[in-house]
Motif scaffolding. Structure first.
Motif, PDB file in Angstrom:
ATOM      1  N   ILE A 262       1.885  -4.979   2.908  1.00  0.00           N
ATOM      2  CA  ILE A 262       0.829  -5.679   3.653  1.00  0.00           C
ATOM      3  C   ILE A 262       1.155  -7.166   3.734  1.00  0.00           C
ATOM      4  O   ILE A 262       0.841  -7.838   4.692  1.00  0.00           O
TER       5      ILE A 262
ATOM      6  N   SER B 110       6.146  -3.177   8.475  1.00  0.00           N
ATOM      7  CA  SER B 110       5.283  -3.506   9.616  1.00  0.00           C
ATOM      8  C   SER B 110       5.208  -5.018   9.807  1.00  0.00           C
ATOM      9  O   SER B 110       5.131  -5.766   8.832  1.00  0.00           O
ATOM     10  N   PRO B 111       5.219  -5.475  11.052  1.00  0.00           N
ATOM     11  CA  PRO B 111       5.146  -6.922  11.313  1.00  0.00           C
ATOM     12  C   PRO B 111       3.845  -7.551  10.820  1.00  0.00           C
ATOM     13  O   PRO B 111       3.713  -8.765  10.845  1.00  0.00           O
ATOM     14  N   ILE B 112       2.899  -6.743  10.367  1.00  0.00           N
ATOM     15  CA  ILE B 112       1.669  -7.323   9.824  1.00  0.00           C
ATOM     16  C   ILE B 112       1.976  -8.084   8.531  1.00  0.00           C
ATOM     17  O   ILE B 112       1.267  -9.021   8.181  1.00  0.00           O
ATOM     18  N   ALA B 113       3.072  -7.708   7.852  1.00  0.00           N
ATOM     19  CA  ALA B 113       3.353  -8.249   6.523  1.00  0.00           C
ATOM     20  C   ALA B 113       4.209  -9.511   6.532  1.00  0.00           C
ATOM     21  O   ALA B 113       4.288 -10.214   5.532  1.00  0.00           O
ATOM     22  N   SER B 114       4.849  -9.782   7.663  1.00  0.00           N
ATOM     23  CA  SER B 114       5.691 -10.973   7.735  1.00  0.00           C
ATOM     24  C   SER B 114       6.136 -11.226   9.167  1.00  0.00           C
ATOM     25  O   SER B 114       6.364 -10.300   9.932  1.00  0.00           O
TER      26      SER B 114
ATOM     27  N   ASN C 246       9.284   7.273   2.602  1.00  0.00           N
ATOM     28  CA  ASN C 246       9.489   6.492   3.821  1.00  0.00           C
ATOM     29  C   ASN C 246       8.816   5.143   3.638  1.00  0.00           C
ATOM     30  O   ASN C 246       7.777   5.035   2.994  1.00  0.00           O
TER      31      ASN C 246
ATOM     32  N   GLU D 274       7.877   1.435   5.890  1.00  0.00           N
ATOM     33  CA  GLU D 274       7.853   0.832   7.209  1.00  0.00           C
ATOM     34  C   GLU D 274       7.593  -0.653   6.991  1.00  0.00           C
ATOM     35  O   GLU D 274       6.599  -1.015   6.369  1.00  0.00           O
TER      36      GLU D 274
ATOM     37  N   ASP E 177       4.598   7.382   1.619  1.00  0.00           N
ATOM     38  CA  ASP E 177       4.823   6.279   2.551  1.00  0.00           C
ATOM     39  C   ASP E 177       4.463   4.961   1.886  1.00  0.00           C
ATOM     40  O   ASP E 177       3.397   4.826   1.289  1.00  0.00           O
TER      41      ASP E 177
ATOM     42  N   TYR F 147       3.894   0.956   2.436  1.00  0.00           N
ATOM     43  CA  TYR F 147       3.557  -0.006   3.491  1.00  0.00           C
ATOM     44  C   TYR F 147       3.280  -1.394   2.949  1.00  0.00           C
ATOM     45  O   TYR F 147       2.206  -1.657   2.450  1.00  0.00           O
TER      46      TYR F 147
ATOM     47  N   LEU G 266       0.870  -1.164   0.000  1.00  0.00           N
ATOM     48  CA  LEU G 266       0.000   0.000   0.000  1.00  0.00           C
ATOM     49  C   LEU G 266       0.915   1.224   0.000  1.00  0.00           C
ATOM     50  O   LEU G 266       1.898   1.251   0.736  1.00  0.00           O
ATOM     51  N   ALA G 267       0.611   2.218  -0.834  1.00  0.00           N
ATOM     52  CA  ALA G 267       1.394   3.448  -0.777  1.00  0.00           C
ATOM     53  C   ALA G 267       0.451   4.628  -0.713  1.00  0.00           C
ATOM     54  O   ALA G 267      -0.630   4.607  -1.306  1.00  0.00           O
TER      55      ALA G 267
ATOM     56  N   SER H 227       8.403  -5.189  15.476  1.00  0.00           N
ATOM     57  CA  SER H 227       7.951  -3.858  15.871  1.00  0.00           C
ATOM     58  C   SER H 227       9.147  -3.069  16.383  1.00  0.00           C
ATOM     59  O   SER H 227      10.181  -3.643  16.703  1.00  0.00           O
TER      60      SER H 227
END
Lengths: 262, 245, 237
Positions: free
Chosen positions: A141, A85-89, A81, A83, A137, A139, A58-59, A94
């Motif tokens: 997923i 995120s631990p949601i993706a793997s 930037n 990030e 940004d 991101y 997602l951007a 964190s």
């Protein structure tokens, strides 16, 4: 990339690559299927959701106003930037940005910045006092490999989708709730091809499992004209100069199809 | 909360977005969108959009957080930078830390944590577009992600906020009502047992208004729980249909 | 006034349920698997498929990570070497060890040879869980056949809830897979599957077949479908 721990997987993938085939049936220079959706988030000035096989990113673009840097009093600013995120793997943690997420941010940033994608001189509100500040940004997923190439496509798609917010001259404030019809001054469309190297075999668009065992990678940013605007070598292995030139040639070819997604 | 709107928020019983007092915004829920995660969910409630992912039960890191008789539940709620009208700086804020904690406390009663001693269940929630009701949407999405991950639970958790705008109790506030209303009261509950697992409130309400608000929330939670259930069933049924072709 | 007795079943066989679903009311029904009793109700405690036999309502989970049980056959990866044995990752939240005394029928002489001669970091093993201590420390054994070190081959990851389907009734699926591919296959309850063949393309085809079983686990005629897949693809060569 602990290759001792994954020697069986490495051996298997390299044997397949020697037969010019990948685990998922692709040839070495095939990309997975790409899909792009834009304008999906109402709070962002521009947004994109991009899939590459099972990898999904997602951007979003936010545009605000701020004081310019002293060395460019009439130039707007651009910041990229990302990030992880631990949601993706499960492998992401964190906390403060990891070296991997900083590298991803900076490589995407370089490709956009160095190709002169955004004409920052057109982002001036009042010279020396107020300029537009553009934040992109990125991101992930779901990470199934090759965040570089797809991260840049997502960032570019979101930038192309973005519309400027309204600036209230009287209050000298940005009205985030009202978007104008104006787009960002975009001059260029860089895309990136990232090559992996495993036991001397070269391929593009690595999956998570391939990234786990490959020796090195080279990301190459390509402009519309076919020039190179950014490069980054990663991994603890090496590449030769002739391999590099081959990769550049291949990237120039592949970039045309990749750019069709923008 | 607290500000003054320059236009009336309720006209002839209708709200600015055309809803009646007890009407929910349109919402949709999809399960199983993140392959890497054990369970996941994407949810839209009006313009508020959320993605939730569950990893676990897995090893507890750092080790000292390990609990001998039950799972350690870790919830991370965060707003991605482009989810708000001004760019939201990445990284945890005091607000996101508090919300993570109340979400954890809202989900924990429904999870059979004692089935997974010495492990960690990790829930990540990303707000991708914020338009009020992000914590309630986060709870609804996290619940679906937990079920999708096969975690043992006593019930689902459904969540919604009521509030007070121009002296009227209304359900499911959107941004303007949240900004200029008189009170906000998010609730989460387990619809089967009727137990409440989250209450927060700020503003000014009478006891009678609170009673009315809770009643509205209860009804809405039953409705939401049905859609949460359908999201899961659809995901697993779809696999079946696709594969039989 | 006599109390009204309700005895009612609310679900049918092979129905998908989620936590909190009331499956039945009445004291004559018994919960099994992912189901529990609450007062006179039987409640599902996880996403699963109903399996009703008389008055026993069983919920078979449709998702979830591996939770180790004593006696399970698992595939593990050696992650470290300690004085008393090998540290093993069996894809579960708990630490597992293969003690020297459980590694082999024959004597392991750690004075003569380094322990890595027997099992080295990165090696995969097929092992049984022979003990789980109160604080969930897992002990493995490779002492008896068919447990052993896995030479070469590849490991693929599937959902542990799909392992019964990959094995099949009385091992029928796994037998068919082996016969129609010439691959060596071992299946761990923890969701790791080992495939070995000298031809990497055969390994690739087998991992595709196993993934197909995983995603289509609740469809009928699966064994025949997979058999066809193995034979047509193999026949092209």
């Amino acid at each position: 990339m602990n290759n001792k721990e994954n020697s069986n997987l490495k051996d298997y993938l390299s044997k397949l690559l020697k037969k010019k085939i990948r685990e998922d049936g692709r040839k070495p220079f095939d990309y997975r299927k790409i899909s792009v959706e834009t304008g999906i988030l109402s709070q962002a000035n521009g947004s994109a959701r991009v899939k590459l096989g099972d990898t999904e990113v997602l951007a979003g673009v936010k545009i605000g106003a701020g004081t310019p840097y002293p060395d460019g009093p009439a130039d707007g600013t651009l910041m990229v930037n990302s990030e992880l995120s631990p949601i993706a793997s499960d492998r992401f943690e964190s906390g403060p940005p990891s070296p991997a997420s900083i590298e991803l941010s900076r490589v995407i940033d370089r490709a956009i910045r160095e190709s002169g994608t955004i004409d920052v001189s057109k982002l001036c509100i009042k010279s020396g006092e107020k300029v537009w500040m553009v934040f992109v940004d990125v991101y992930p997923i779901n990470d199934d490999g090759n965040l570089f190439d797809i991260g840049l496509i997502a960032a570019m798609a979101a930038l192309k989708n973005a519309r400027m917010p309204k600036y209230d001259e009287k209050t000298e404030q940005v009205n985030h709730r009202e978007l104008t019809k104006d787009k960002l001054p975009i001059n260029e469309e860089p895309v990136m091809c990232t090559f992996g190297k495993l036991d001397g075999e070269i391929f593009v668009d690595s999956t998570e499992r391939e990234e786990l065992v490959m020796d090195s990678r080279l990301s190459i940013g390509i402009t519309k004209k076919g020039n190179i605007c950014a490069m980054q070598k990663g991994g603890e292995g090496t590449i030769t100069s002739s391999e590099m030139m081959d990769m550049i040639k291949k990237a120039q070819e592949l970039s045309k199809d990749l750019r069709k997604n923008l | 909360m607290g500000g003054k709107s320059d236009k009336p928020l309720i006209v002839k019983g209708k709200r600015l977005d055309g809803r009646t007092a007890e009407e929910l915004r349109p919402f949709k829920i999809k399960a199983g969108i993140i392959k890497q995660a054990d369970g996941s969910c994407e949810l839209e409630f009006g313009e508020t959009k959320v993605i939730a992912g569950v990893y676990g039960p897995k090893k507890v890191l750092p080790k000292h957080l390990e609990e001998n008789t039950r799972a350690f539940l870790k919830v991370t709620y965060s707003m991605i930078p482009f989810s708000t009208s001004e760019r939201n700086r990445p990284g945890p804020s005091r607000r996101s830390k508090e919300i993570s904690k109340v979400i954890k406390d809202a989900l924990a009663p429904a999870i059979n944590l004692e089935k997974y001693p010495q492990t960690c269940i990790d829930i990540h929630i990303e707000i991708t577009n914020a338009n009020a009701g992000t914590r309630t949407s986060a709870i609804n999405a996290a619940t679906v992600a937990l079920i999708d991950a096969g975690i043992e639970m006593r019930d689902v958790v459904a969540s919604i906020a009521a509030g007070k705008v121009e002296d009227q109790v209304i359900l499911d506030l959107f941004q303007d009502e949240d900004n200029f209303g008189q009170a906000d009261l998010p609730i989460a509950m387990m619809p089967r047992t009727g137990e409440i697992t989250l209450v927060q409130m700020d503003g000014d309400m009478t006891a009678a208004e609170i009673k009315k608000a809770i009643d509205m929330c209860e009804k809405a939670c039953l409705k939401i729980a049905k859609v949460q259930r359908k999201a899961i069933i659809d995901e697993y049924k779809n696999n079946e249909v696709k594969n039989n072709e | 006034m006599t109390e009204k007795k309700i005895e009612k079943l609310y679900v049918s066989d092979r129905e998908i349920v989620i936590p909190g679903d009331v499956l039945a009311e009445g004291m004559s029904y018994l919960p099994s698997g992912r189901a529990m009793r609450e007062d006179n109700k039987i409640i599902a405690t996880s996403l699963g498929l109903t399996n009703i036999k008389g008055h026993v309502i069983k919920i078979i989970p449709l998702a979830g990570r591996y939770i180790p049980k004593r006696g399970d056959a698992v595939i593990g990866k050696i992650t470290g070497i300690a004085r008393h044995g090998w540290r093993v990752d069996i894809r579960c939240p708990f630490d597992a060890d293969l003690p020297i005394s459980e590694a082999s029928q024959s004597y392991i002489d750690t004075n003569r040879y380094p322990m890595s001669k027997y099992f080295d970091v990165g090696d995969y093993i097929f092992a049984s869980i022979f003990d789980i201590s109160e604080n969930r420390f897992i002990k493995l054994s490779t002492k008896n056949r068919p447990y052993r070190k896995l030479h070469n081959g590849i490991i693929i990851e599937v959902s542990p809830t799909k392992i019964p389907r990959i094995i099949g009734k009385q091992g029928s699926m796994i037998k068919m897979l082996k016969e129609n591919s010439g691959c060596d296959i071992l299946v761990g309850q923890n969701g790791w599957v080992w495939i070995k063949n000298d031809d990497p393309e055969k390994q690739m085809l087998m991992s595709k077949a196993i993934r197909k079983i995983e995603t289509e686990s609740h469809t009928t005629g699966l064994t025949d479908k997979i058999k066809k897949m193995l034979n047509t693809k193999g026949g092209k060569k």
